[in-house]
Scaffold this motif. Structure first.
Motif, PDB file in Angstrom:
ATOM      1  N   ASP A  17      -1.298  31.054 -17.287  1.00  0.00           N
ATOM      2  CA  ASP A  17      -2.086  30.566 -18.425  1.00  0.00           C
ATOM      3  C   ASP A  17      -2.799  31.748 -19.083  1.00  0.00           C
ATOM      4  N   ALA A  19      -4.315  32.071 -21.966  1.00  0.00           N
ATOM      5  CA  ALA A  19      -5.618  31.767 -22.560  1.00  0.00           C
ATOM      6  C   ALA A  19      -6.701  31.703 -21.491  1.00  0.00           C
ATOM      7  N   ARG A  22      -7.607  35.198 -20.376  1.00  0.00           N
ATOM      8  CA  ARG A  22      -8.523  35.813 -21.344  1.00  0.00           C
ATOM      9  C   ARG A  22      -9.939  35.254 -21.170  1.00  0.00           C
ATOM     10  N   ASP A  23     -10.028  33.923 -20.973  1.00  0.00           N
ATOM     11  CA  ASP A  23     -11.330  33.277 -20.809  1.00  0.00           C
ATOM     12  C   ASP A  23     -12.025  33.775 -19.538  1.00  0.00           C
ATOM     13  N   GLU A  56      -1.931  40.099 -21.277  1.00  0.00           N
ATOM     14  CA  GLU A  56      -3.397  40.045 -21.391  1.00  0.00           C
ATOM     15  C   GLU A  56      -4.043  40.959 -20.358  1.00  0.00           C
TER      16      GLU A  56
END
Length: 199
Positions: A17, A19, A22-23, A56
């Motif tokens: 995942d 995203a 990154r979170d 990422e």
């Protein structure tokens, strides 16, 4: 010091995942946080072939050479998975991969790739890096020997052998018992491989 976001990062990398990766980083997760087997988030992403998540992590400065408890690293793992896309993500890292890094068998990434018949990876790593085509692992085997000894003699391994030879692999390098790749191919009844190795 570990942070509360470290487990979130590792879990996000494991499931691919991007995203959530990154979170977790935005929440203060350490990019080099490790799980109980000492695997970093980047290694987990590589093992699952989660390219976007790996991208990422590389952008955040993840170490492509970080070793786990089994001496695997993100770069070495690309030779196992055979992912060309992941290989290229790691090659683009600011601190690029150490091509001489050895796995627990003393091998570099091209050796497990040759064993598994990862044709596209072998082709790409030979063309896009200066990897040592004749590196000898702790078993006394090169990528060429491993492709013959542990391969199935089929089309994928025939292509791998052809690529290694085209890249300058020494067909005369024997194993520890003095047996060449050609002799192994003949012993195993791999006529097509034997023909390639005779040149």
């Amino acid at each position: 010091m570990p942070t509360a976001a470290d487990p979130l990062l590792l879990a996000a990398a494991r499931r691919g995942d991007a995203a959530a990766v990154r979170d977790a980083l935005d929440r203060g997760a350490r990019v080099e946080a490790r799980d109980p087997e000492l695997r970093t988030a980047l290694l987990l992403a590589v093992l699952g072939d989660h390219v976007a998540a790996a991208r990422e992590l590389v952008a955040a400065g993840a170490d492509v050479n970080a070793r786990d408890a089994r001496h695997d690293s993100p770069w070495l793992a690309t030779g196992v998975t055979g992912s060309v896309a992941m290989m290229r993500v790691l090659l683009a890292a600011e601190q690029g991969p150490d091509l001489t890094l050895r796995n627990r068998f003393g091998g570099i990434s091209v050796i497990p790739a040759a064993e598994r018949g990862h044709v596209a990876y072998v082709q790409a790593v030979l063309q896009e890096t200066a990897i040592d085509v004749d590196h000898v692992n702790d078993l006394g085997w090169t990528a060429l020997l491993e492709a013959v000894i542990l391969g199935d003699g089929g089309r994928a391994h025939q292509k791998v052998v052809a690529l290694l030879l085209a890249a300058g692999a020494d067909r005369e390098l024997p194993d520890r018992d003095g047996v060449t790749a050609l002799a192994h191919a003949e012993r195993r009844g791999f006529a097509e491989l034997a023909a390639l190795l005779r040149g």
